[in-house]
Design an enzyme around this catalytic site. Structure first.
Site, PDB file in Angstrom:
ATOM      1  N   ASP A  97      -6.806   2.877  12.896  1.00 10.67           N
ATOM      2  CA  ASP A  97      -5.496   3.516  12.843  1.00 10.67           C
ATOM      3  C   ASP A  97      -5.515   4.872  12.149  1.00 10.67           C
ATOM      4  O   ASP A  97      -4.814   5.789  12.559  1.00 10.67           O
ATOM      5  CB  ASP A  97      -4.485   2.570  12.185  1.00 10.67           C
ATOM      6  CG  ASP A  97      -4.164   1.393  13.097  1.00 10.67           C
ATOM      7  OD1 ASP A  97      -4.194   1.591  14.327  1.00 10.67           O
ATOM      8  OD2 ASP A  97      -3.908   0.294  12.593  1.00 10.67           O
ATOM      9  N   ARG A 151       0.476   4.084  17.437  1.00  7.88           N
ATOM     10  CA  ARG A 151       0.047   5.105  16.488  1.00  7.88           C
ATOM     11  C   ARG A 151       0.324   6.552  16.911  1.00  7.88           C
ATOM     12  O   ARG A 151       0.808   7.340  16.113  1.00  7.88           O
ATOM     13  CB  ARG A 151      -1.434   4.927  16.143  1.00  7.88           C
ATOM     14  CG  ARG A 151      -1.729   3.625  15.397  1.00  7.88           C
ATOM     15  CD  ARG A 151      -0.823   3.449  14.202  1.00  7.88           C
ATOM     16  NE  ARG A 151      -1.142   2.268  13.421  1.00  7.88           N
ATOM     17  CZ  ARG A 151      -0.296   1.278  13.156  1.00  7.88           C
ATOM     18  NH1 ARG A 151       0.916   1.316  13.631  1.00  7.88           N
ATOM     19  NH2 ARG A 151      -0.653   0.259  12.414  1.00  7.88           N
ATOM     20  N   ASP A 156       0.818  -1.221   0.000  1.00  7.50           N
ATOM     21  CA  ASP A 156       0.000   0.000   0.000  1.00  7.50           C
ATOM     22  C   ASP A 156       0.848   1.266   0.000  1.00  7.50           C
ATOM     23  O   ASP A 156       0.664   2.147  -0.838  1.00  7.50           O
ATOM     24  CB  ASP A 156      -0.931   0.025   1.228  1.00  7.50           C
ATOM     25  CG  ASP A 156      -2.044  -1.007   1.120  1.00  7.50           C
ATOM     26  OD1 ASP A 156      -2.390  -1.391  -0.017  1.00  7.50           O
ATOM     27  OD2 ASP A 156      -2.559  -1.424   2.174  1.00  7.50           O
ATOM     28  N   SER A 193      -3.672  -9.621   7.239  1.00  5.32           N
ATOM     29  CA  SER A 193      -3.114  -8.288   7.448  1.00  5.32           C
ATOM     30  C   SER A 193      -2.510  -8.268   8.844  1.00  5.32           C
ATOM     31  O   SER A 193      -3.179  -8.578   9.830  1.00  5.32           O
ATOM     32  CB  SER A 193      -4.229  -7.249   7.323  1.00  5.32           C
ATOM     33  OG  SER A 193      -3.862  -6.085   8.034  1.00  5.32           O
TER      34      SER A 193
HETATM   35  N1  ARG Z   1      -7.744  -3.976  15.786  1.00  9.10           N
HETATM   36  C1  ARG Z   1      -6.492  -3.447  16.222  1.00  9.10           C
HETATM   37  C2  ARG Z   1      -6.649  -1.998  16.593  1.00  9.10           C
HETATM   38  O1  ARG Z   1      -7.527  -1.345  16.147  1.00  9.10           O
HETATM   39  C3  ARG Z   1      -5.386  -3.651  15.251  1.00  9.10           C
HETATM   40  C4  ARG Z   1      -5.500  -2.907  13.940  1.00  9.10           C
HETATM   41  C5  ARG Z   1      -4.474  -3.261  12.895  1.00  9.10           C
HETATM   42  N2  ARG Z   1      -4.559  -4.648  12.592  1.00  9.10           N
HETATM   43  C6  ARG Z   1      -3.974  -5.280  11.569  1.00  9.10           C
HETATM   44  N3  ARG Z   1      -4.098  -6.577  11.533  1.00  9.10           N
HETATM   45  N4  ARG Z   1      -3.299  -4.672  10.645  1.00  9.10           N
HETATM   46  O2  ARG Z   1      -5.840  -1.492  17.335  1.00  9.10           O
END
Ligand code: ARG
Length: 389
Positions: free
Chosen positions: A121, A92, A13, A173
């Site tokens: 995120d 983040r 991406d 992912s």
């Molecule tokens: N659900 C988790 C959160 O919102 C992880 C998000 C990213 N997950 C991923 N498999 N890329 O903090």
């Protein structure tokens, strides 16, 4: 030329995003955050430059991640919806902080990220950026570009000679850092399907782990882990060791359906051996040294604190205020907890602290009992008085 700073991972991406922005006339500066995801950062840097970035920053943020994000969340016992230890969510705001810093240094007009429009995120990165510099623009190409599938994106990358790494089809992912791994998508979207073993990266299946238990002892000072099995260790080494040990005993796997910020439920698998063990030990020590009222009150704060992390409100005034409360609660959280690891379970089996509020002479049923049981009668009468009609 308009300049942007892109949060770059080296994945498909964000690699396509470089080209996409360049075609729109932007000068793209990439920023890579090392939060302990264990990648080959030099390779990612080279890939960014080869893909068209004018500059690539790569910063090791592991220490800051531990000291300023992981430790406060551990002190707060922050767990989202009873399972998620917040590894991704904690990373983040730190990434956003440095996006803003690099944007200032580079005199960029915007920051950009490769998050989709359905996840948490994007919210965390953008809310943080907005708090730290309300004037910076934020661009999110994945919310607007034309690719309808991953295959189309790969096709685009091939056509434009964007260096990518798609040797084998990625079934999930994955987001990873020192504090844990988040795994979603693919077959995991079927809620009734047990997660296949191949989705786990650092934990063994409890079925296949040792048939004898292992004990580890963690010592805390004012809520911060300091020693492993009696030896002083740097927190980073402690976390890495516990990920290794816990992972080999199948500790820290979670299969969870969670409530996202954007209003949908989603299924995520988490692996967090070190975070799990440290949380269990920390809570156990608090059970020993905090008085009842404080402990119960802190449980409410923990839930709110976890929500704030999940919601991207790390830099909010409320979170800062809760930190002050949490810090006060850690005054006596000094002592040791012994954990027993066995087939995916981690249970506290030993505890000691100079600040323990446990008084054996009061709790005992043995002959050294000092508890005056006659006082109970009057206590019960007064305690129950308001409830009688
Ligand atoms: N659900 C988790 C959160 O919102 C992880 C998000 C990213 N997950 C991923 N498999 N890329 O903090």
């Amino acid at each position: 030329m308009k300049k942007i700073v892109l949060a770059y991972s080296g994945g498909l991406d964000t690699s396509c995003a470089i080209k996409w922005f360049k075609d729109k006339g932007y000068d793209v500066v990439c920023f890579i955050a090392d939060l302990g995801q264990g990648e080959d950062f030099q390779k990612i840097e080279e890939r960014g430059l080869a893909g068209g970035a004018s500059k690539v920053y790569c910063k090791n943020l592991q220490e800051e991640f531990i000291d300023d994000f992981i430790v406060p969340s551990l002190k707060a016992n922050a767990v989202y919806e009873g399972k998620y230890l917040l590894a991704t969510a904690l990373g983040r705001p730190l990434i956003a902080k440095y996006l803003v810093e690099v944007a200032h240094k580079e005199k960029a007009e915007a920051v950009a990220h490769g998050c989709t429009g359905k996840g948490n995120d994007q919210v965390r990165l953008e809310v943080t950026t907005g708090i730290l510099d309300p004037k910076l623009k934020i661009l999110a190409p994945l919310r607007e570009w034309e690719f309808k599938s991953r295959d189309e994106e790969i096709e685009y990358a091939r056509k434009h000679n964007i260096p990518i790494d798609v040797t084998k089809k990625k079934p999930y992912s994955i987001d990873r850092n020192l504090w844990g791994i988040s795994i979603e998508a693919g077959i995991l979207e079927n809620l009734d399907q047990e997660p296949p073993e191949d989705c786990y990266l650092i934990t063994k299946s409890p079925t296949g782990t040792a048939t004898y238990p292992k004990y580890v002892e963690i010592a805390f000072e004012k809520g911060v882990p300091k020693k492993l099995d009696g030896k002083n260790v740097k927190l980073k080494d402690l976390i890495m060791s516990l990920n290794e040990i816990g992972g080999s005993y199948g500790i820290g796997r979670y299969d969870m359906v969670e409530n996202r910020l954007v209003g949908i439920k989603s299924r995520e698998i988490y692996e967090a051996p070190a975070a799990t063990m440290l949380h269990i030990a920390h809570r156990e020590l608090e059970a020993l040294v905090l008085d009842r009222d404080l402990m119960h009150f802190k449980e409410m704060i923990s839930q709110k604190y976890a929500e704030l992390i999940y919601y991207g409100l790390w830099y909010s005034h409320l979170k800062e205020s809760l930190d002050a409360f949490v810090e006060t609660t850690q005054k006596y959280v000094t002592g040791s907890i012994r954990l027993k690891l066995f087939k995916g379970n981690c249970v506290p089996v030993g505890r000691s602290s100079a600040h323990s509020l446990y008084k054996k002479e009061l709790a005992t049923y043995g002959s050294e009992d000092k508890f005056d049981q006659r006082l109970a009668e009057g206590f019960i009468r007064l305690w129950g008085m308001p409830y009688k009609r």
